[in-house]
Design a protein around this motif. Sequence first.
Motif, PDB file in Angstrom:
ATOM      1  N   MET B   1       2.765 -16.184  -6.095  1.00 44.36           N
ATOM      2  CA  MET B   1       2.219 -16.357  -4.997  1.00 44.36           C
ATOM      3  C   MET B   1       0.766 -15.819  -4.716  1.00 44.36           C
ATOM      4  SD  MET B   1       5.147 -15.470  -2.061  1.00 44.36           S
ATOM      5  CE  MET B   1       6.162 -14.400  -3.017  1.00 44.36           C
ATOM      6  N   THR B   2       0.360 -15.189  -5.908  1.00 47.40           N
ATOM      7  CA  THR B   2      -0.866 -14.335  -5.966  1.00 47.40           C
ATOM      8  C   THR B   2      -2.086 -15.198  -5.559  1.00 47.40           C
ATOM      9  OG1 THR B   2       0.060 -13.346  -7.882  1.00 47.40           O
ATOM     10  CG2 THR B   2      -2.205 -12.751  -7.576  1.00 47.40           C
ATOM     11  N   GLY B   3      -2.677 -14.548  -4.571  1.00 47.16           N
ATOM     12  CA  GLY B   3      -3.923 -15.163  -4.137  1.00 47.16           C
ATOM     13  C   GLY B   3      -3.906 -16.161  -3.110  1.00 47.16           C
ATOM     14  N   GLU B   4      -2.527 -16.538  -2.861  1.00 50.18           N
ATOM     15  CA  GLU B   4      -2.325 -17.659  -1.956  1.00 50.18           C
ATOM     16  C   GLU B   4      -3.113 -17.476  -0.571  1.00 50.18           C
ATOM     17  OE1 GLU B   4       1.500 -18.704  -0.340  1.00 50.18           O
ATOM     18  OE2 GLU B   4       2.153 -19.506  -2.286  1.00 50.18           O
ATOM     19  N   MET B   5      -3.250 -16.101  -0.151  1.00 44.61           N
ATOM     20  CA  MET B   5      -3.793 -15.891   1.120  1.00 44.61           C
ATOM     21  C   MET B   5      -5.299 -15.652   1.129  1.00 44.61           C
ATOM     22  SD  MET B   5      -1.070 -13.991   3.318  1.00 44.61           S
ATOM     23  CE  MET B   5      -1.962 -14.431   4.884  1.00 44.61           C
ATOM     24  N   THR B   6      -6.109 -15.776   0.006  1.00 45.21           N
ATOM     25  CA  THR B   6      -7.376 -15.216  -0.004  1.00 45.21           C
ATOM     26  C   THR B   6      -8.320 -16.472  -0.017  1.00 45.21           C
ATOM     27  OG1 THR B   6      -7.214 -15.559  -2.473  1.00 45.21           O
ATOM     28  CG2 THR B   6      -6.949 -13.312  -1.671  1.00 45.21           C
ATOM     29  N   GLU B   7      -7.818 -17.659   0.145  1.00 45.96           N
ATOM     30  CA  GLU B   7      -8.821 -18.635   0.269  1.00 45.96           C
ATOM     31  C   GLU B   7      -9.514 -18.896   1.587  1.00 45.96           C
ATOM     32  OE1 GLU B   7      -5.893 -21.838  -0.680  1.00 45.96           O
ATOM     33  OE2 GLU B   7      -5.373 -20.868  -2.564  1.00 45.96           O
ATOM     34  N   GLY B   8      -8.785 -18.109   2.680  1.00 42.93           N
ATOM     35  CA  GLY B   8      -9.693 -18.076   4.123  1.00 42.93           C
ATOM     36  C   GLY B   8     -10.789 -17.377   4.029  1.00 42.93           C
ATOM     37  N   LYS B   9     -11.432 -17.439   5.294  1.00 37.87           N
ATOM     38  CA  LYS B   9     -12.717 -16.630   5.543  1.00 37.87           C
ATOM     39  C   LYS B   9     -12.449 -15.141   5.559  1.00 37.87           C
ATOM     40  CE  LYS B   9     -14.699 -20.755   5.814  1.00 37.87           C
ATOM     41  NZ  LYS B   9     -15.505 -21.179   4.605  1.00 37.87           N
ATOM     42  N   GLY B  10     -11.464 -14.762   6.270  1.00 36.33           N
ATOM     43  CA  GLY B  10     -11.483 -13.196   6.600  1.00 36.33           C
ATOM     44  C   GLY B  10     -10.869 -12.271   5.657  1.00 36.33           C
ATOM     45  N   PRO B  11     -10.870 -10.943   5.721  1.00 33.86           N
ATOM     46  CA  PRO B  11     -10.415 -10.144   4.690  1.00 33.86           C
ATOM     47  C   PRO B  11      -8.769 -10.287   4.928  1.00 33.86           C
ATOM     48  CG  PRO B  11     -11.006  -9.111   6.519  1.00 33.86           C
ATOM     49  CD  PRO B  11     -11.503 -10.254   6.707  1.00 33.86           C
ATOM     50  N   VAL B  12      -7.974 -10.253   3.696  1.00 35.40           N
ATOM     51  CA  VAL B  12      -6.567 -10.151   3.669  1.00 35.40           C
ATOM     52  C   VAL B  12      -6.220  -8.527   3.946  1.00 35.40           C
ATOM     53  CG1 VAL B  12      -4.378 -10.534   2.435  1.00 35.40           C
ATOM     54  CG2 VAL B  12      -6.877 -12.066   2.037  1.00 35.40           C
ATOM     55  N   ILE B  13      -5.264  -8.483   5.081  1.00 41.06           N
ATOM     56  CA  ILE B  13      -4.907  -7.000   5.454  1.00 41.06           C
ATOM     57  C   ILE B  13      -3.443  -7.060   5.273  1.00 41.06           C
ATOM     58  CG2 ILE B  13      -4.662  -5.478   7.294  1.00 41.06           C
ATOM     59  CD1 ILE B  13      -7.381  -6.355   8.289  1.00 41.06           C
ATOM     60  N   GLY B  14      -2.824  -6.283   4.478  1.00 37.18           N
ATOM     61  CA  GLY B  14      -1.435  -6.260   4.454  1.00 37.18           C
ATOM     62  C   GLY B  14      -0.866  -5.184   5.404  1.00 37.18           C
ATOM     63  N   VAL B  15       0.010  -5.439   6.078  1.00 38.02           N
ATOM     64  CA  VAL B  15       0.782  -4.526   7.090  1.00 38.02           C
ATOM     65  C   VAL B  15       1.961  -4.164   6.504  1.00 38.02           C
ATOM     66  CG1 VAL B  15       1.164  -4.052   9.535  1.00 38.02           C
ATOM     67  CG2 VAL B  15      -0.933  -5.491   8.720  1.00 38.02           C
ATOM     68  N   PHE B  16       2.487  -3.037   6.602  1.00 38.08           N
ATOM     69  CA  PHE B  16       3.645  -2.753   6.099  1.00 38.08           C
ATOM     70  C   PHE B  16       4.508  -1.682   6.991  1.00 38.08           C
ATOM     71  CE2 PHE B  16       6.191   0.866   4.165  1.00 38.08           C
ATOM     72  CZ  PHE B  16       7.260  -0.078   3.794  1.00 38.08           C
ATOM     73  N   ASP B  17       5.949  -2.055   7.473  1.00 35.59           N
ATOM     74  CA  ASP B  17       6.680  -1.408   8.198  1.00 35.59           C
ATOM     75  C   ASP B  17       7.997  -1.289   7.557  1.00 35.59           C
ATOM     76  OD1 ASP B  17       7.744   0.046  10.169  1.00 35.59           O
ATOM     77  OD2 ASP B  17       7.951  -1.361  11.665  1.00 35.59           O
ATOM     78  N   SER B  18       8.777  -0.351   7.913  1.00 40.33           N
ATOM     79  CA  SER B  18      10.405  -0.384   7.494  1.00 40.33           C
ATOM     80  C   SER B  18      11.066  -1.327   8.200  1.00 40.33           C
ATOM     81  CB  SER B  18      11.035   0.898   7.482  1.00 40.33           C
ATOM     82  OG  SER B  18      10.902   1.401   8.576  1.00 40.33           O
ATOM     83  N   GLY B  19      10.586  -1.864   9.303  1.00 40.85           N
ATOM     84  CA  GLY B  19      11.518  -2.745   9.874  1.00 40.85           C
ATOM     85  C   GLY B  19      10.406  -3.840  10.645  1.00 40.85           C
ATOM     86  N   PHE B  20      10.357  -4.091  11.774  1.00 39.36           N
ATOM     87  CA  PHE B  20       9.551  -5.107  12.333  1.00 39.36           C
ATOM     88  C   PHE B  20       8.800  -4.279  13.692  1.00 39.36           C
ATOM     89  CE2 PHE B  20      13.713  -5.654  14.288  1.00 39.36           C
ATOM     90  CZ  PHE B  20      13.594  -5.312  15.470  1.00 39.36           C
ATOM     91  N   GLY B  21       8.929  -3.017  14.057  1.00 33.00           N
ATOM     92  CA  GLY B  21       8.389  -2.420  15.008  1.00 33.00           C
ATOM     93  C   GLY B  21       6.664  -2.290  14.787  1.00 33.00           C
ATOM     94  N   GLY B  22       6.427  -2.508  13.589  1.00 29.95           N
ATOM     95  CA  GLY B  22       5.004  -2.326  13.249  1.00 29.95           C
ATOM     96  C   GLY B  22       4.239  -3.649  13.514  1.00 29.95           C
TER      97      GLY B  22
END
Lengths: 278, 278
Positions: B1-22
């Motif tokens: 899946m590497t790089g799949e999301m880098t083709e768009g215009k904006g930066p790729v921001i990863g958001v991590f949580d232990s659940g879905f509250g984040g």
Amino acid sequence: MTGEMTEGKGPVIGVFDSGFGGLTVLRALLRRIPHAQYAFLGDTARLPYGSKSRRTIARYAAESAQFLVNEQGAEFLVIACNTASALALDAIQEAVPVPVLGVIEPGAASARAASRTGDALVIATDATVQSHAYAAACRARGLRALEKACPLLVPLVEEGWTQHPVTAEVFRIYLQELLQQAASEGMCPDTLVLGCTHYPLLRPLIAQAVPPEIRVIDSAEATAETAARLFATPVSKSGSHAGQIRCFATDSVEKFERLGSRFLEQPVGRVDLIDLGG
Amino acid sequence: MTGEMTEGKGPVIGVFDSGFGGLTVLRALLRRIPHAQYAFLGDTARLPYGSKSRRTIARYAAESAQFLVNEQGAEFLVIACNTASALALDAIQEAVPVPVLGVIEPGAASARAASRTGDALVIATDATVQSHAYAAACRARGLRALEKACPLLVPLVEEGWTQHPVTAEVFRIYLQELLQQAASEGMCPDTLVLGCTHYPLLRPLIAQAVPPEIRVIDSAEATAETAARLFATPVSKSGSHAGQIRCFATDSVEKFERLGSRFLEQPVGRVDLIDLGG
């Protein structure tokens, strides 16, 4: 540690839960089989089981069961965890060479014995309700069961609000929704099964809230009764040995030690940390 | 899946949580950095982190961060999990070669900017309070903070009772206890930090309950503001690309999909199941 607990007089009974709620089952067992020795394991590192897949739960529960049998010498196992009882009882039985008893079948059998109308209500956690294990066990006995998830009750018990007006109001709301749904499905329920190991702590509050025609069935009590029938070995003449209890957890023993005595209604003593991996 | 999301215009921001509250943090990020692409990972198989040891949390969080960076091409990481922010931010930063932002420092900085008396209140989960990470971050800025665990608020939000009289009553009780303790310690708090990713859903109810002199600070909003300052790359001329979101979970996507849209205030879409082991 093998055999450490087998030197006493009573049978060694292993009790397993994903957390410490199963201490209510241990409490009921202590009353029914007081001369036994107990090894209680809470797989606290990997709880809650409810959000995990059946395969994962089966693996965790089997590993826990093997610890109780192989390391603690358990001759019988009580699975004091509704989720593991619902989803992994077969896997546990395959993993160990001793008799295994879950909480769901005894709860359903007790409801069947108590009900005259043939309609029962079951309250439990989300995961237990989604498994529909109580409904299936009731149906197998000719009892129609309506299940409802009551996800706020566990945190209210863990907050210590077992007699609190907020808890009474929350339970009133859940019960009203459940009775309305039962009525809309043409059911005449006369039995309410407490299908979660935390709920026995709410029993006084629940007993006040339910209509007088509905009998409250505690799966923990029902399981202990069944265990006493299946597992209790004859007590020796000097047979009044107080039950010995050893508690184990797979992570963070702090909450277990802090809240456990409320569930057990006696001090849990020291909780030993063990590592079952991953 | 590497790089799949880098083709768009904006930066790729990863958001991590232990659940879905984040997802409340992701929602705030979407408003501040709308042109970014987001990869959100909820480590649902191993939640809750709160009951686990620091070493275990650090390992889980590092693995999750590596997935977002190595597999999803994240150029920045936001740790939208108070427990991981409190206990594992250093370990995460060591595990990946991109900038990492937690929720606690921005929350404390925002409280510092808002407070005139120099006294703040923090409400959070048990685990976050026990870490005293907010108190430490506030102290480092010359702000005195009194922390209180409010363990019933998360289950009340997950039950959907965000405007319910029971929730208002529970919050009133917690707030009263907190204000009494503050008064007994000679504090004059004028700021209340929402130190849990579930609490933004209670913001209207909380705003009604707190005295008018107390300002409510949302760590999710504060974190998104800081992220916008640190991570937002210049938007290209055609820069109004709507943010693309991909969500991943390590187990049981059902609850994530069912509740997630409430937290995100828009559909979460399909949630992909991934395996991080353990």
